[in-house]
Design a protein around this motif. Structure first.
Motif, PDB file in Angstrom:
ATOM      1  N   VAL A   9     115.549  63.890  53.476  1.00 42.49           N
ATOM      2  CA  VAL A   9     116.826  62.937  53.435  1.00 42.49           C
ATOM      3  C   VAL A   9     117.224  62.789  54.912  1.00 42.49           C
ATOM      4  N   ILE A  10     117.437  63.835  55.578  1.00 41.10           N
ATOM      5  CA  ILE A  10     117.967  63.698  57.047  1.00 41.10           C
ATOM      6  C   ILE A  10     116.834  62.797  57.983  1.00 41.10           C
ATOM      7  N   SER A  11     115.498  63.211  57.595  1.00 42.86           N
ATOM      8  CA  SER A  11     114.778  62.407  58.437  1.00 42.86           C
ATOM      9  C   SER A  11     114.761  60.883  58.284  1.00 42.86           C
ATOM     10  N   ARG A  12     115.278  60.438  57.228  1.00 40.03           N
ATOM     11  CA  ARG A  12     115.040  58.978  56.812  1.00 40.03           C
ATOM     12  C   ARG A  12     116.547  58.141  56.853  1.00 40.03           C
ATOM     13  N   LEU A  13     117.766  59.268  56.760  1.00 42.27           N
ATOM     14  CA  LEU A  13     118.916  58.587  56.916  1.00 42.27           C
ATOM     15  C   LEU A  13     119.650  59.264  57.997  1.00 42.27           C
ATOM     16  N   THR A  21     128.851  55.281  56.857  1.00 45.28           N
ATOM     17  CA  THR A  21     127.719  54.606  55.881  1.00 45.28           C
ATOM     18  C   THR A  21     126.460  55.294  56.268  1.00 45.28           C
ATOM     19  N   TYR A  22     125.465  55.033  55.710  1.00 44.55           N
ATOM     20  CA  TYR A  22     123.992  55.608  55.761  1.00 44.55           C
ATOM     21  C   TYR A  22     123.086  54.513  56.326  1.00 44.55           C
ATOM     22  N   CYS A  23     122.353  54.650  57.238  1.00 38.85           N
ATOM     23  CA  CYS A  23     121.313  53.994  57.928  1.00 38.85           C
ATOM     24  C   CYS A  23     119.980  54.232  57.333  1.00 38.85           C
ATOM     25  N   THR A  24     119.335  52.981  56.766  1.00 39.92           N
ATOM     26  CA  THR A  24     118.243  53.507  56.036  1.00 39.92           C
ATOM     27  C   THR A  24     117.120  52.576  56.820  1.00 39.92           C
ATOM     28  N   PHE A  25     115.964  53.597  57.552  1.00 46.67           N
ATOM     29  CA  PHE A  25     115.171  52.990  58.463  1.00 46.67           C
ATOM     30  C   PHE A  25     114.061  52.724  57.533  1.00 46.67           C
ATOM     31  N   GLU A  26     113.576  51.370  57.621  1.00 47.67           N
ATOM     32  CA  GLU A  26     112.467  50.712  56.930  1.00 47.67           C
ATOM     33  C   GLU A  26     111.363  50.555  57.807  1.00 47.67           C
ATOM     34  N   VAL A  53     111.791  48.623  61.210  1.00 45.99           N
ATOM     35  CA  VAL A  53     112.858  47.521  61.273  1.00 45.99           C
ATOM     36  C   VAL A  53     114.157  48.129  61.658  1.00 45.99           C
ATOM     37  N   ILE A  54     114.908  47.812  62.912  1.00 48.51           N
ATOM     38  CA  ILE A  54     115.987  48.229  63.082  1.00 48.51           C
ATOM     39  C   ILE A  54     117.177  47.991  62.371  1.00 48.51           C
ATOM     40  N   PRO A  55     117.862  49.258  61.788  1.00 47.25           N
ATOM     41  CA  PRO A  55     118.609  49.009  60.783  1.00 47.25           C
ATOM     42  C   PRO A  55     119.998  48.369  61.572  1.00 47.25           C
ATOM     43  N   ASN A  56     120.919  47.595  60.791  1.00 41.35           N
ATOM     44  CA  ASN A  56     122.154  46.912  61.231  1.00 41.35           C
ATOM     45  C   ASN A  56     123.285  48.152  60.809  1.00 41.35           C
ATOM     46  N   CYS A  57     123.212  49.260  61.630  1.00 36.08           N
ATOM     47  CA  CYS A  57     124.349  50.189  61.461  1.00 36.08           C
ATOM     48  C   CYS A  57     124.192  51.170  62.463  1.00 36.08           C
ATOM     49  N   ALA A  58     125.386  51.720  62.780  1.00 36.47           N
ATOM     50  CA  ALA A  58     125.397  52.993  63.900  1.00 36.47           C
ATOM     51  C   ALA A  58     125.222  52.358  65.336  1.00 36.47           C
ATOM     52  N   GLN A 244     105.292  48.340  67.390  1.00 40.70           N
ATOM     53  CA  GLN A 244     106.181  47.259  67.528  1.00 40.70           C
ATOM     54  C   GLN A 244     107.393  47.728  66.373  1.00 40.70           C
ATOM     55  N   PHE A 245     108.688  47.053  66.908  1.00 41.54           N
ATOM     56  CA  PHE A 245     109.816  47.194  66.008  1.00 41.54           C
ATOM     57  C   PHE A 245     110.342  45.667  66.064  1.00 41.54           C
ATOM     58  N   MET A 246     110.961  45.447  64.856  1.00 45.42           N
ATOM     59  CA  MET A 246     111.749  44.281  64.700  1.00 45.42           C
ATOM     60  C   MET A 246     113.233  44.312  64.670  1.00 45.42           C
ATOM     61  N   THR A 247     113.906  43.537  65.242  1.00 44.17           N
ATOM     62  CA  THR A 247     115.415  43.599  65.183  1.00 44.17           C
ATOM     63  C   THR A 247     115.790  42.104  65.274  1.00 44.17           C
ATOM     64  N   ARG A 248     117.263  42.018  65.066  1.00 46.40           N
ATOM     65  CA  ARG A 248     117.896  40.583  64.895  1.00 46.40           C
ATOM     66  C   ARG A 248     119.266  40.532  65.366  1.00 46.40           C
ATOM     67  N   ASN A 249     119.762  39.414  65.715  1.00 49.17           N
ATOM     68  CA  ASN A 249     120.994  39.408  66.263  1.00 49.17           C
ATOM     69  C   ASN A 249     121.722  38.442  65.354  1.00 49.17           C
ATOM     70  N   VAL A 250     122.559  38.864  64.216  1.00 50.26           N
ATOM     71  CA  VAL A 250     123.187  37.962  63.300  1.00 50.26           C
ATOM     72  C   VAL A 250     124.675  37.678  64.052  1.00 50.26           C
TER      73      VAL A 250
END
Length: 250
Positions: A9-13, A21-26, A53-58, A244-250
């Motif tokens: 759990v710690i490794s994924r959140l 809140t929690y960050c989920t790494f996809e 996928v870089i999460p939109n948190c933290a 690679q990684f993916m990110t966005r700018n909302v």
């Protein structure tokens, strides 16, 4: 057993201290996931971006765009007695549907010791300075790709003056998109005025001066780089590893 579950759990959140809140790494899947080969690791402070996928948190996305410098790149399967070349590009500039400025070069390093890659302490000669990932607002997800090549013995890896100071003429960007680019890391020069203004575009709330039409935008940067030609010219061949990684700018 409980200890193993807790570690998973710690490794994924990751807990965000700002909003509790929690960050989920996809992990990337499908074709995007298949791009990642042989365990090349891309590590930012407190963030393993490898094939994710870089999460939109933290504030991870904000830190990538504004604060963090180049990542630590690690390749446990490098040959200690070899040298390597690392290339980082964005193939989705300005957006993935119409990547008219691919490849946007973000980083290029040569003479990287294989032992340093194994140790996770990458050192080499920078040919093209690191540019932070910074997708335009509303352009969707961008991929940031890392290619690691074994450097041919005796090959003097370099860029031409044209590659270093590449100019691209663009007149099809929307007014808002160009203003967004102008405010970010990309350096723009114009024949008239600092922002490109499309015919009939409004100027309210943009922070840009009034239109001085006709205007011609000259982009001095690293877009539309012919990476394939570069790889061919220096006989780099097939990459030893990719990520690679993916990110966005909302």
């Amino acid at each position: 057993m409980l200890a193993l579950v807790a570690l998973f759990v710690i490794s994924r959140l990751t807990t965000s201290l700002t909003d509790n809140t929690y960050c989920t790494f996809e992990t990337l899947r499908g074709g995007d996931g298949d791009f990642c080969r042989k365990g090349l690791e891309v590590l930012y402070p407190g963030l393993d971006a490898s094939c994710s996928v870089i999460p939109n948190c933290a504030e991870y996305r904000e830190s990538l765009m504004s604060d963090w410098g180049p990542p630590e790149v690690k390749f446990p399967f490098a040959r200690a007695d070899k040298k390597y070349v690392l290339i980082m590009v964005d193939p989705d500039a300005p957006n993935r549907a119409e990547p008219t400025m691919r490849f946007w070069r973000h980083w290029l390093v040569k003479d990287i010791s294989g032992q340093n890659l194994i140790d996770g302490n990458m050192k080499g000669k920078v040919i093209s300075e690191y540019q932070r990932p910074h997708p335009p607002h509303g352009a969707g997800y961008h991929r940031y790709q890392f290619f690691l090549y074994e450097q041919p013995v005796g090959e003097d890896i370099s860029m031409t003056d044209r590659e270093r100071g590449h100019y691209a003429i663009k007149t099809s960007f929307t007014f808002a998109a160009v203003c967004d680019f102008w405010k970010q890391q990309v350096q723009y020069e114009q024949v008239r005025g600092p922002c490109l203004h499309a015919r009939g575009a409004g100027v309210a709330d943009t922070g840009c001066p009034l239109p001085q039409w006709p205007a011609l935008l000259l982009t001095k940067g690293t877009g539309s780089w012919d990476m394939d030609k570069f790889v061919e010219n220096f006989r780099l061949g097939t990459p030893e590893a990719t990520s690679q990684f993916m990110t966005r700018n909302v």
